[in-house]
Design an enzyme around this catalytic site. Structure first.
Site, PDB file in Angstrom:
ATOM      1  N   GLY A 103       0.753  -1.400   0.300  1.00  0.00           N
ATOM      2  CA  GLY A 103      -0.248  -0.097  -0.320  1.00  0.00           C
ATOM      3  C   GLY A 103       0.878   1.008  -0.182  1.00  0.00           C
ATOM      4  N   HIS A 133       0.452   1.422   9.977  1.00  0.00           N
ATOM      5  CA  HIS A 133      -1.491   1.511   9.262  1.00  0.00           C
ATOM      6  C   HIS A 133      -1.970   2.333  10.067  1.00  0.00           C
ATOM      7  CE1 HIS A 133      -0.226  -1.689   7.191  1.00  0.00           C
ATOM      8  NE2 HIS A 133      -0.247  -0.316   6.110  1.00  0.00           N
ATOM      9  N   CYS A 159      15.731  48.974  25.796  1.00  0.00           N
ATOM     10  CA  CYS A 159      16.858  49.633  25.453  1.00  0.00           C
ATOM     11  C   CYS A 159      17.463  49.889  26.492  1.00  0.00           C
ATOM     12  CB  CYS A 159      16.689  50.763  24.414  1.00  0.00           C
ATOM     13  SG  CYS A 159      17.246  51.509  23.101  1.00  0.00           S
ATOM     14  N   THR A 162      20.787  43.539  19.521  1.00  0.00           N
ATOM     15  CA  THR A 162      21.199  43.723  18.435  1.00  0.00           C
ATOM     16  C   THR A 162      22.806  44.751  18.896  1.00  0.00           C
ATOM     17  OG1 THR A 162      19.662  43.458  17.030  1.00  0.00           O
ATOM     18  CG2 THR A 162      21.069  44.818  16.381  1.00  0.00           C
ATOM     19  N   GLY A 172      25.712  46.139  10.152  1.00  0.00           N
ATOM     20  CA  GLY A 172      24.065  46.897  10.662  1.00  0.00           C
ATOM     21  C   GLY A 172      23.113  46.985   9.261  1.00  0.00           C
TER      22      GLY A 172
END
Length: 569
Positions: free
Chosen positions: A63, A225, A405, A446, A484
């Site tokens: 199958g 199955h 930040c 970053t 950047g």
């Protein structure tokens, strides 16, 4: 409905489309038999005619829904043909018979079938018909599943069948006779043992998605199955689970001649690469725990079960003659669905490569001559200015960023002040390097990377020209822009730094540079962001808000300028 990306969820059309695509993408190495309207879904190697009298043909199938088994395993070094039924349905005897008659020549044919009643019946019927027409055909049945406590004749054929196929086909490829190929297949079939586990069962494309396995549980020994398994238990870690499966398999294998094994981890459908990597590693460790020596191993998708989220482990004890198994396994194949095995080696004692020694800045040769008192005062002034304005930066960043930040800049400033007593302040080059290290280790995201790369670039400049702080600043700004990707008009720190650098490069004072940075920072409230934190915010939310990164640069530049003026008075 279950979620599949398909052209047609109806089983016959689904399988036919998949086979046509397989042939189309084979580069001419595969063909299919005509006869979709008769239920004939057969893929064959395109070179079968040239080899049928000199090489034993090997056929498998069943199958569909277990890909790459077995249509994806047709090719040089593997199957001569694969006979496919509809999804989870055995192919017809007529389809198998036509496959046998097409690829079988004087060398004969071996048919390998998994132990399911429909496959045994239809493939067996076709074999008997082929024999009536004078073809030399043998058939073996694989029953490698040890997940259930059943008599060997009742066990299901599952992923271990792929190992039977590979070794038998390799023997056929090297020119072995039909008795030789059959002997290898029979030997592997009687030796290999497999057990599977899943956290979700499979779903047919045209059915409603259901999962009988409760959340945070696993089912041991279920079939390919979706047939019920041995038991449902709370989900275990990969290390505990793989040890459980390996122990079960070890109990079923014959260890009278060897403890060396071939080990295969099979993805039953939707196991991710990360999961599979962990499972392979823990399975190797479990094998060692149970006294096995793994000579070859692999992990990949061999015999799948549609969208089942689970895996199986197959273990094949290596016979006393290593050529019988290992070298046959190592023989290459062009079949796209086969994942090669790896020579395992001393995997438990593989030591990681030692990383290069970290740069010991204080032991480096430096460039003495800087005014350590002035340098210290300027650094302290910049840091104190940043710390005292943390709330201002945070407030702005909550409007146009993620709100961190102020905390990030404060962390960097506090770390610099903490490390400052260790800085070689009379050496501007090494001081810049120390600044880079302090910021990289304390400032996430970053901002930390940009400030650290700026300090590294400044250090490179100061190494050749220790007292030219203006040139070092210009180089630092250039590095931030290069790595950047932002410039003037981007609504980032560059709107403050680049104007300041332009003033310093032309011979202007630090105070003039600070004023230019302030003006540049204020301009960010009037422009749409192209880079940085604000570029992810809708334009109407950004306009009118000064970029906190740009403002921070103007703040510490102003502090540096004021400190320098005071030092000169």
């Amino acid at each position: 409905m279950s979620t599949y990306i398909l052209n047609d969820k109806d089983s016959p059309q689904l399988v036919e489309g998949a086979l046509d695509s397989l042939v189309t993408g084979s580069g001419g190495t595969l063909l299919r038999l005509d006869g979709y309207d008769q239920g004939i879904k057969v893929v064959v190697r395109s070179d079968y005619e040239a080899k049928k009298d000199t090489h034993v043909a090997v056929i498998s199938g069943g199958g569909s829904g277990h890909e790459p088994a077995y249509s994806g395993m047709v090719g040089d070094g593997l199957l001569t043909a694969a006979v496919c039924g509809d999804v989870f349905a055995s192919p017809t005897a007529n389809a198998v018979y036509n496959a046998i008659c097409t690829v079988t020549g004087k060398a004969g044919c071996l048919v390998i079938v998994m132990n399911y009643m429909g496959d045994r019946l239809h493939f067996g019927m076709a074999v008997e018909r082929a024999k009536q027409h004078g073809l030399d055909v043998k058939m073996i049945i694989v029953a490698d599943d040890c997940g259930l406590d059943l008599l060997p004749s009742k066990r299901r054929g599952i992923a271990g069948t792929a190992l039977v196929v590979k070794l038998a086909c390799a023997k056929a490829a090297e020119g072995g006779s039909l008795p030789d190929v059959t002997e290898i297949a029979t030997s592997v079939s009687s030796s290999v043992k497999t057990m599977g586990v899943a956290i979700s069962n499979c779903n047919l494309p045209n059915t409603v998605t259901k999962n009988r396995i409760p959340s945070d549980c696993m089912e041991l020994g279920l079939g390919i199955h979706g047939e019920p398994g041995k038991e449902i238990l709370p989900l275990e870690s990969t290390s505990v689970l793989t040890n459980r499966l390996v122990k079960r398999i070890v109990d079923y294998c014959d260890w009278s001649n060897t403890k060396s094994v071939i080990l295969m981890v099979n993805n039953l459908g939707t196991i991710t690469p990360t999961e599979l990597t962990l499972i392979i590693g823990d399975t190797l460790k479990a094998a060692h725990t149970h006294g096995l020596t793994v000579v070859r191993h692999s992990g990949g998708t061999y015999v799948s079960s549609l969208d089942m989220h689970g895996f199986s482990i197959s273990i094949l004890p290596v016979c006393t003659d290593p050529y019988c198994y290992v070298q046959l396994l190592d023989q290459p194949t062009a079949a796209r669905g086969w994942t090669p095995f790896t020579a395992t080696g001393d995997y438990l004692n593989t030591a990681p490569i030692k990383i290069p020694p970290s740069r010991d800045i204080l032991s480096m040769s430096g460039t003495e001559g800087a005014d350590s008192v002035s340098v210290k005062a300027v650094i302290e002034a910049c840091c104190q200015a940043v710390i005292s304005n943390e709330a201002v930066f945070t407030d702005l960043d909550e409007k146009v960023g993620d709100g961190d930040c102020g905390a990030t800049l404060k962390n960097g400033a506090e770390r610099i002040l903490r490390d400052l007593p260790t800085y070689p302040l009379s050496d501007s080059y090494r001081t810049a390097l120390m600044l880079s290290t302090s910021m990289e280790e304390s400032m996430g995201g970053t901002s930390g990377g940009l400030y650290a790369v700026a300090a590294d670039a400044a250090a490179c400049s100061l190494k050749s020209d220790p007292l030219s702080y203006s040139n070092a600043f210009v180089e630092a700004v250039a590095a931030i822009s290069h790595y950047g990707g932002a410039g003037v008009g981007s609504c980032t720190m560059m709107d403050a730094l680049i104007p300041a650098g332009t003033i310093l490069k032309s011979g202007g004072s630090l105070s003039a540079a600070a004023e230019a940075a302030k003006n540049g920072a204020e301009s960010t409230g009037l422009i749409v962001a192209t880079h940085g934190r604000s570029s992810y915010i809708p334009d109407d939310k950004v306009i009118g808000v000064v970029d906190p990164g740009a403002l921070a640069c103007s703040v510490w530049l102003e502090a540096a300028a004021n400190c320098s003026v005071q030092m000169k008075q």
